[in-house]
Design a protein around this motif. Structure first.
Motif, PDB file in Angstrom:
ATOM      1  N   GLU A  44     -13.328  11.872  -9.971  1.00 47.15           N
ATOM      2  CA  GLU A  44     -12.183  11.291  -9.488  1.00 47.15           C
ATOM      3  C   GLU A  44     -11.271  11.676 -10.023  1.00 47.15           C
ATOM      4  O   GLU A  44      -9.773  12.184  -9.656  1.00 47.15           O
ATOM      5  N   TYR A  93       1.083   0.391  -5.924  1.00 46.62           N
ATOM      6  CA  TYR A  93      -0.350   0.674  -5.461  1.00 46.62           C
ATOM      7  C   TYR A  93      -0.790   2.216  -5.612  1.00 46.62           C
ATOM      8  O   TYR A  93      -2.071   2.155  -5.985  1.00 46.62           O
ATOM      9  N   TYR A  94      -0.132   3.225  -5.511  1.00 47.62           N
ATOM     10  CA  TYR A  94      -0.794   4.301  -5.827  1.00 47.62           C
ATOM     11  C   TYR A  94      -1.117   4.742  -7.328  1.00 47.62           C
ATOM     12  O   TYR A  94      -2.393   5.243  -7.505  1.00 47.62           O
ATOM     13  N   GLY A 133       1.011  -1.227   0.070  1.00 57.12           N
ATOM     14  CA  GLY A 133      -0.020   0.101  -0.026  1.00 57.12           C
ATOM     15  C   GLY A 133       0.936   1.232   0.109  1.00 57.12           C
ATOM     16  O   GLY A 133       0.057   2.376  -0.222  1.00 57.12           O
ATOM     17  N   ASP A 170      -7.952  13.954  -9.047  1.00 55.13           N
ATOM     18  CA  ASP A 170      -6.553  13.562  -8.934  1.00 55.13           C
ATOM     19  C   ASP A 170      -5.858  14.148 -10.174  1.00 55.13           C
ATOM     20  O   ASP A 170      -4.568  13.740 -10.403  1.00 55.13           O
ATOM     21  N   SER A 189      -8.047   2.514 -11.088  1.00 60.11           N
ATOM     22  CA  SER A 189      -8.620   1.261 -11.160  1.00 60.11           C
ATOM     23  C   SER A 189     -10.001   1.648 -10.722  1.00 60.11           C
ATOM     24  O   SER A 189     -10.325   2.197  -9.621  1.00 60.11           O
ATOM     25  N   SER A 190     -10.784   1.419 -11.603  1.00 57.65           N
ATOM     26  CA  SER A 190     -12.350   1.252 -11.406  1.00 57.65           C
ATOM     27  C   SER A 190     -12.902   0.838 -12.765  1.00 57.65           C
ATOM     28  O   SER A 190     -12.017   0.562 -13.682  1.00 57.65           O
ATOM     29  N   SER A 240      -4.442   2.905  -7.527  1.00 55.71           N
ATOM     30  CA  SER A 240      -5.305   3.689  -6.877  1.00 55.71           C
ATOM     31  C   SER A 240      -6.287   4.769  -7.783  1.00 55.71           C
ATOM     32  O   SER A 240      -7.260   5.277  -7.378  1.00 55.71           O
TER      33      SER A 240
END
Length: 110
Positions: free
Chosen positions: A64, A17-18, A12, A68, A24-25, A21
Motif C-alpha cells: 500500500e 482525511y486524505y 472525507g 501510494d 493509518s494502519s 487514509s
C-alpha cells in the motif's frame, strides 16, 4: 490551527482525511519512521524491527505504501532475491509530521 477546507461539507474530502487514509494502519507510520532513520531497509530487517508484525500485515502495508508512492521498492535480480525499501520524495515529506507526533508522544506520555 489551519483549517482543512472550511467550505468542505464532509471531512472525507479534506486534506486531513486524505493524509490519514495514506498512513493509518497499524504499521504504516512505523515503517515510514524506520525508513527515515535507516534510509534503506530489507524486508526481514523491517520484520525484526517491528514487534509483533506478521508477514501478511507487513507485506500488505508495504504494498500500500508503494502504491501510494510513499516508499520505493528496489528488487535486485539475484538468487536469493534481494529487495530493499526506501522513502520516496513524497514519503520524505511526511517525516516532519511523524517527528512532531513522536515529540508529542514523548511530551505527553504519563
Amino acid at each position: 490551527m489551519e483549517k482543512c477546507h472550511q467550505d468542505e461539507k464532509y471531512i472525507g474530502k479534506c486534506g486531513f482525511y486524505y493524509t490519514l487514509s495514506l498512513i493509518s494502519s497499524k504499521y504504516k507510520m512505523s515503517i515510514l519512521y524506520l525508513l527515515s532513520k535507516h534510509k534503506i531497509i530489507r524486508y526481514n530487517e523491517l520484520k525484526r524491527m517491528i514487534d509483533g508484525v506478521s508477514f501478511k500485515s507487513l507485506t500488505k502495508a508495504l504494498k500500500e505504501l508503494e502504491s501510494d508512492d510513499l516508499i520505493i521498492r528496489t528488487e535486485y535480480p539475484q538468487i536469493p532475491p534481494k529487495v530493499e525499501y526506501s522513502l520516496s520524495k513524497r514519503g520524505e515529506s511526511l517525516i516532519p509530521i511523524l517527528d512532531l507526533m513522536c515529540k508529542w508522544g514523548v511530551d505527553n506520555r504519563q
